[in-house]
Scaffold this motif. Structure first.
Motif, PDB file in Angstrom:
ATOM      1  N   THR A  32       0.833  -1.204   0.000  1.00  0.00           N
ATOM      2  CA  THR A  32       0.000   0.000   0.000  1.00  0.00           C
ATOM      3  C   THR A  32       0.868   1.255   0.000  1.00  0.00           C
ATOM      4  OG1 THR A  32      -1.749  -1.180   1.188  1.00  0.00           O
ATOM      5  CG2 THR A  32      -1.823   1.228   1.221  1.00  0.00           C
ATOM      6  N   ILE A  33       1.940   1.243   0.797  1.00  0.00           N
ATOM      7  CA  ILE A  33       2.853   2.396   0.838  1.00  0.00           C
ATOM      8  C   ILE A  33       3.513   2.600  -0.513  1.00  0.00           C
ATOM      9  CG2 ILE A  33       4.945   3.308   1.891  1.00  0.00           C
ATOM     10  CD1 ILE A  33       4.199   1.863   4.451  1.00  0.00           C
TER      11      ILE A  33
ATOM     12  N   LEU B 219       3.919   5.688  -5.498  1.00  0.00           N
ATOM     13  CA  LEU B 219       3.887   5.683  -6.961  1.00  0.00           C
ATOM     14  C   LEU B 219       2.789   6.595  -7.483  1.00  0.00           C
ATOM     15  CD1 LEU B 219       4.951   4.527  -9.622  1.00  0.00           C
ATOM     16  CD2 LEU B 219       3.349   2.613  -9.353  1.00  0.00           C
ATOM     17  N   TYR B 220       1.633   6.559  -6.839  1.00  0.00           N
ATOM     18  CA  TYR B 220       0.537   7.456  -7.226  1.00  0.00           C
ATOM     19  C   TYR B 220       0.941   8.914  -7.045  1.00  0.00           C
ATOM     20  CZ  TYR B 220      -3.736  10.176  -6.630  1.00  0.00           C
ATOM     21  OH  TYR B 220      -4.693  11.156  -6.711  1.00  0.00           O
TER      22      TYR B 220
ATOM     23  N   GLY C 196       1.181  11.510 -10.033  1.00  0.00           N
ATOM     24  CA  GLY C 196       0.352  12.709  -9.935  1.00  0.00           C
ATOM     25  C   GLY C 196       1.170  13.980 -10.022  1.00  0.00           C
ATOM     26  N   SER C 197       2.335  13.995  -9.392  1.00  0.00           N
ATOM     27  CA  SER C 197       3.203  15.170  -9.444  1.00  0.00           C
ATOM     28  C   SER C 197       3.709  15.409 -10.859  1.00  0.00           C
ATOM     29  CB  SER C 197       4.386  14.990  -8.487  1.00  0.00           C
ATOM     30  OG  SER C 197       3.927  14.824  -7.155  1.00  0.00           O
ATOM     31  N   LEU C 198       4.073  14.315 -11.558  1.00  0.00           N
ATOM     32  CA  LEU C 198       4.511  14.457 -12.953  1.00  0.00           C
ATOM     33  C   LEU C 198       3.378  14.990 -13.828  1.00  0.00           C
ATOM     34  CD1 LEU C 198       6.602  11.179 -13.449  1.00  0.00           C
ATOM     35  CD2 LEU C 198       7.461  13.524 -13.307  1.00  0.00           C
ATOM     36  N   GLY C 199       2.162  14.500 -13.581  1.00  0.00           N
ATOM     37  CA  GLY C 199       1.021  14.996 -14.345  1.00  0.00           C
ATOM     38  C   GLY C 199       0.753  16.467 -14.101  1.00  0.00           C
ATOM     39  N   ILE C 200       0.899  16.902 -12.854  1.00  0.00           N
ATOM     40  CA  ILE C 200       0.714  18.317 -12.525  1.00  0.00           C
ATOM     41  C   ILE C 200       1.755  19.177 -13.232  1.00  0.00           C
ATOM     42  CG2 ILE C 200       0.883  19.991 -10.641  1.00  0.00           C
ATOM     43  CD1 ILE C 200      -0.436  17.898  -8.831  1.00  0.00           C
TER      44      ILE C 200
ATOM     45  N   LEU D  85      -4.770   3.867 -11.946  1.00  0.00           N
ATOM     46  CA  LEU D  85      -5.432   3.604 -13.223  1.00  0.00           C
ATOM     47  C   LEU D  85      -6.376   4.735 -13.600  1.00  0.00           C
ATOM     48  CD1 LEU D  85      -6.282  -0.203 -12.922  1.00  0.00           C
ATOM     49  CD2 LEU D  85      -4.488   0.858 -14.294  1.00  0.00           C
ATOM     50  N   ILE D  86      -7.090   5.285 -12.621  1.00  0.00           N
ATOM     51  CA  ILE D  86      -8.038   6.365 -12.895  1.00  0.00           C
ATOM     52  C   ILE D  86      -7.324   7.599 -13.453  1.00  0.00           C
ATOM     53  CG2 ILE D  86      -9.605   8.029 -11.812  1.00  0.00           C
ATOM     54  CD1 ILE D  86     -10.549   5.835  -9.953  1.00  0.00           C
ATOM     55  N   TYR D  87      -6.162   7.937 -12.875  1.00  0.00           N
ATOM     56  CA  TYR D  87      -5.461   9.171 -13.259  1.00  0.00           C
ATOM     57  C   TYR D  87      -4.302   8.923 -14.218  1.00  0.00           C
ATOM     58  CZ  TYR D  87      -8.060  11.414  -9.501  1.00  0.00           C
ATOM     59  OH  TYR D  87      -9.063  11.916  -8.712  1.00  0.00           O
TER      60      TYR D  87
END
Length: 314
Positions: A6-7, A12-13, A17-21, A272-274
């Motif tokens: 989970t960690i 990884l998420y 997410g930071s790369l996407g931003i 997967l969603i983002y």
């Protein structure tokens, strides 16, 4: 106790997410600077900056919501946080889907070669229609947001009142509403832009096959600029189609039991969603000459600065 898997998935998420931003912010900054300097944007850049801005905001809202929900899931339903997060997320998600759809339509209209009167009319009027496409997308997104807000408000009011028919619990009530209201609403509101996207991609594939068949006897067929434009746009659209379809399916099945915060698959499900909003901006940057050129200048800037410093007479 939080499991190591989970960690790992959570980290990884956060990285994706930071790369996407950063990538979506880069698109907005570059095209916004162009807009300020030239006081105008091409119809393609209008869609790109709208898509980048919606994804930038969507990624921030999604990250804040997911971490808040993960660490405060016990009191999540007791607070109006669900309504507040959903209000922004539903609007941005719907707008992002529609902006991505119009980008595929624009590619198809500009590159594909058909003689149907409707297609020729679109090809001639697309430049003036793009602002209306964007405006309609915002209006539709607002209506969709209000429909989802009604459902979320029903859930919140039901939790506050604590009265349910029969022996049904709040969890059962929430699940029933998810299955009989939210899922059909998701299916209807997301299927329309997704269907338009798929049709645009199929038309572009058909156009490419026709053009390749006409040029197959020519020795310069592979160097033909139109063939190269078709192939390049097709690669971008196919990659976008895979990410777009993955995002659509994960959002549609987001109510599945294994997507809950209690499951170890919560963070992989969010990845997967983002995934589309994180990866596709890089594909757009590489495929767009203006964005790619700005990235190259940014990459060469430290080398130029070091060269100036070493060549300085001081």
């Amino acid at each position: 106790m939080v499991q190591p898997f989970t960690i790992f998935a959570m980290v990884l998420y956060a990285l994706l997410g930071s790369l996407g931003i950063v990538a979506n912010g880069f698109i907005v900054v570059v095209l916004g600077r162009e807009w300020i300097l030239c006081h105008r944007l091409s119809h393609c850049d209008m869609i790109l900056i709208s898509l980048g801005a919606s994804r930038f905001c969507l990624q921030w809202v999604g990250m804040i919501h997911n971490f808040y929900y993960f660490f405060h899931h016990l009191q999540y339903s007791m607070e109006p946080a669900r309504q507040h997060f959903a209000l922004y997320w539903d609007f941005l998600n719907s707008a992002t889907f529609w902006f991505g759809t119009w980008l595929s339509v624009l590619f198809c209209v500009k590159i594909a070669n058909f003689t149907h009167p409707i297609f020729l009319w679109l090809k001639w009027r697309v430049k003036g229609l793009v602002p209306w496409f964007l405006l309609v997308s915002l209006i539709i997104s607002f209506i969709v947001t209000m429909l989802f807000f009604v459902g979320n408000n029903i859930v919140y009011q039901a939790f506050l009142q604590g009265t349910f028919s029969g022996n049904i619990t709040f969890y059962d009530f929430n699940k029933n509403l998810e299955i009989h209201y939210f899922l059909p609403l998701k299916l209807i509101t997301l299927s329309i832009p997704c269907s338009i996207f798929v049709v645009s991609t199929i038309l572009l594939i058909i156009s490419l096959r026709r053009h390749s068949w006409k040029m197959q006897h020519s020795a310069l067929s592979t160097q033909d600029p139109r063939t190269q434009a078709h192939t390049r746009a097709l690669k971008f659209l196919v990659s976008f189609l895979v990410l777009y379809a993955l995002s659509f399916l994960t959002l549609f099945f987001d109510a599945a039991p294994f997507s809950g915060v209690q499951s170890t698959w919560f963070w992989p499900w969010q990845i997967l969603i983002y995934l589309c909003t994180c990866i596709h901006p890089f594909i757009l940057i590489v495929g767009n000459s203006q964005l790619g050129g700005a990235l190259m200048k940014l990459h060469l800037l430290p080398k130029t600065w070091n060269y100036k410093r070493t060549s300085s007479p001081i």
